[in-house]
Design a protein around this motif. Structure first.
Motif, PDB file in Angstrom:
ATOM      1  N   UNK A 308       0.842  -1.182   0.000  1.00  0.00           N
ATOM      2  CA  UNK A 308       0.000   0.000   0.000  1.00  0.00           C
ATOM      3  C   UNK A 308       0.883   1.240   0.000  1.00  0.00           C
ATOM      4  N   UNK A 309       0.402   2.290  -0.646  1.00  0.00           N
ATOM      5  CA  UNK A 309       1.187   3.516  -0.729  1.00  0.00           C
ATOM      6  C   UNK A 309       1.575   4.040   0.653  1.00  0.00           C
ATOM      7  N   UNK A 310       0.684   3.940   1.613  1.00  0.00           N
ATOM      8  CA  UNK A 310       0.961   4.482   2.945  1.00  0.00           C
ATOM      9  C   UNK A 310       1.970   3.632   3.708  1.00  0.00           C
ATOM     10  N   UNK A 311       2.286   2.440   3.192  1.00  0.00           N
ATOM     11  CA  UNK A 311       3.274   1.587   3.833  1.00  0.00           C
ATOM     12  C   UNK A 311       4.692   1.823   3.307  1.00  0.00           C
ATOM     13  N   UNK A 316       9.722   8.312   0.524  1.00  0.00           N
ATOM     14  CA  UNK A 316       9.294   7.940  -0.829  1.00  0.00           C
ATOM     15  C   UNK A 316       7.844   8.324  -1.113  1.00  0.00           C
ATOM     16  N   UNK A 317       7.142   8.824  -0.112  1.00  0.00           N
ATOM     17  CA  UNK A 317       5.738   9.220  -0.287  1.00  0.00           C
ATOM     18  C   UNK A 317       5.675  10.715  -0.578  1.00  0.00           C
ATOM     19  N   UNK A 322      -3.417  10.277   0.436  1.00  0.00           N
ATOM     20  CA  UNK A 322      -3.081   9.034   1.149  1.00  0.00           C
ATOM     21  C   UNK A 322      -4.335   8.303   1.614  1.00  0.00           C
ATOM     22  N   UNK A 323      -5.471   8.609   0.961  1.00  0.00           N
ATOM     23  CA  UNK A 323      -6.724   7.948   1.346  1.00  0.00           C
ATOM     24  C   UNK A 323      -7.325   7.132   0.215  1.00  0.00           C
ATOM     25  N   UNK A 324      -6.888   7.342  -1.026  1.00  0.00           N
ATOM     26  CA  UNK A 324      -7.418   6.581  -2.165  1.00  0.00           C
ATOM     27  C   UNK A 324      -6.281   6.259  -3.125  1.00  0.00           C
ATOM     28  N   UNK A 325      -6.559   5.331  -4.054  1.00  0.00           N
ATOM     29  CA  UNK A 325      -5.553   4.862  -5.019  1.00  0.00           C
ATOM     30  C   UNK A 325      -4.277   4.423  -4.301  1.00  0.00           C
ATOM     31  N   UNK A 327      -3.104   1.529  -4.129  1.00  0.00           N
ATOM     32  CA  UNK A 327      -2.396   0.468  -4.857  1.00  0.00           C
ATOM     33  C   UNK A 327      -1.780   1.013  -6.135  1.00  0.00           C
ATOM     34  N   UNK A 328      -1.396   2.277  -6.135  1.00  0.00           N
ATOM     35  CA  UNK A 328      -0.913   2.946  -7.350  1.00  0.00           C
ATOM     36  C   UNK A 328       0.405   2.369  -7.856  1.00  0.00           C
ATOM     37  N   UNK A 329       1.137   1.648  -7.008  1.00  0.00           N
ATOM     38  CA  UNK A 329       2.332   0.926  -7.435  1.00  0.00           C
ATOM     39  C   UNK A 329       2.039  -0.567  -7.330  1.00  0.00           C
TER      40      UNK A 329
END
Length: 421
Positions: A308-311, A316-317, A322-325, A327-329
């Motif tokens: 997940x992006x927030x992980x 790197x963020x 940080x609430x949607x999409x 799984x962008x990577x």
């Protein structure tokens, strides 16, 4: 064999499936200039193949002759069967005049095609402030209906996204209901099925509505399109291609390695061993993206889990959302039976389509995307001016109907033509 006209033809994925099944293409109508050149080149390929002159096609791919010189070897009628028009009220008279000449005195048996899906797609609606209500692309089916009125084919095949079933007009009526009512007014009964390309020889999860119309008042005419058990993994599309880093590769033909598997042959992607491929060229990436890619691929390979992006590490963020999409990577996992849906956004970045080989550490190439869409390796994606464009190739591939899905629909419908005859 049945003759068809392809509307909103794009790069020709739907058409290629019908050609493979034995249908004859009368013409294609498409608004995008680059896609029209792709269609011209593909129709030239089929003509050269039929006349045992594929050496000319190979000369073109190897840049021994220019595009104009290549087209000089092709009958003008073949090239002129691709019509570059935006289908609209204003252009219909001119399109009809040209299609009339292409159709000639013989009946047109079939019309295929699906208007651009952005107005119907859930993603498109979520990004639109108006949720696409009133967007003129919602009503392109009305122009499709005018072709039905004029040419009266025995059947038509209309393809679009699942969001078509829930998209509403300004009066809250469903576009899909209005569409089917209009097709009834044109003299056609319609039936539809939601089909997943992964059930038809495509290593990709791609669900689409396939609506079929028949001239007259009928029920229960929808052809049986049996699913095919999948015994392959996504890694089949990568194994024989040269390993390249981010920014590496070329749009020019490069040979593939020896291939021991069966999938690429069974799907029609690969015709012979070590067959050259074009557009195996990876886009460059920033150091930050490459570090993210390493984390995403390493986590998947070790744990079989998505990141997940927030992980991601804080450094790197860089996106504020940080609430949607989240799984962008996403890695295109080689050890799964199907990949995520290839979409036109791949022309903008490759974050959702990361190659599973951490040593290559990049997003997938147009050729790898084309294989996931089951385009043959000898399919060439053109640009406007004849200079190879990775971005335009990605766009055409992402917008296309998977060839194998189209082929199985075409084959099933062919049985209906045989029954009538």
């Amino acid at each position: 064999m049945p003759r068809f006209l392809d509307l909103f033809a794009g790069a020709g994925g739907l058409s290629e499936g019908f050609l493979r099944a034995g249908y004859e293409a009368v013409g294609h109508v498409e608004m995008d200039v680059a896609a029209c050149y792709t269609l011209k080149t593909r129709m030239a390929y089929h003509w050269l193949r039929e006349h045992d002159q594929l050496d000319i096609y190979n000369q073109y791919l190897n840049r021994e002759i220019s595009r104009n010189q290549f087209y000089d070897h092709i009958p003008q009628g073949v090239l002129d069967s691709v019509l570059n028009y935006e289908i609209s009220t204003e252009t219909l008279p001119a399109i009809f005049e040209e299609v009339d000449a292409l159709v000639g005195e013989e009946p047109l048996d079939l019309i295929i095609g699906g208007p651009p899906c952005q107005a119907y797609s859930l993603a498109g609606r979520s990004r639109s402030e108006t949720r696409m209500v009133g967007d003129q692309r919602n009503y392109l089916y009305r122009h499709y209906a005018e072709f039905l009125r004029r040419y009266q084919p025995a059947y038509f095949v209309f393809e679009n996204v699942l969001g078509l079933l829930s998209a509403k007009d300004e009066d809250q009526t469903l576009h899909f209901d209005n569409m089917r009512a209009l097709f009834r007014e044109c003299g056609y009964s319609t039936e539809f099925r939601p089909l997943n390309a992964s059930d038809y020889g495509v290593l990709q999860n791609r669900k689409r509505i396939i609506l079929i119309g028949i001239r007259g008042n009928y029920e229960g005419f929808y052809p049986d399109i049996p699913a095919i058990p999948n015994q392959y993994l996504v890694s089949e599309v990568f194994g024989d291609l040269p390993a390249i880093p981010a920014g590496g590769g070329t749009t020019e033909p490069v040979p593939t390695a020896h291939y021991d598997g069966q999938y690429l042959y069974e799907s029609g992607i690969k015709e012979y061993d070590t067959e050259p491929v074009t557009f195996h060229q990876a886009r460059p990436h920033t150091d930050q993206d490459l570090e993210i890619y390493r984390i995403v691929v390493d986590t998947w390979n070790k744990n079989g889990t998505r990141v997940s992006y927030i992980d991601l590490p804080a450094n790197l963020r860089t996106h504020q959302n940080t609430t949607s999409f989240l799984d962008r990577f996403k890695v295109v996992a080689g050890n799964l039976p199907h990949a995520q849906t290839i979409v036109a956004h791949i022309a903008r970045d490759g974050h959702y389509f990361i190659h599973p080989d951490i040593e290559q550490n990049r997003s997938i190439t147009p050729r790898e995307a084309a294989r996931i869409q089951t385009f043959p390796d000898n399919y060439y994606f053109e640009s406007k001016k004849g200079v190879p464009s990775r971005t335009l190739a990605f766009k055409q591939i992402g917008n296309a109907v998977p060839v194998c899905l189209a082929y199985h629909v075409a084959t099933a419908l062919l049985d209906r033509f045989d029954e009538q005859n």
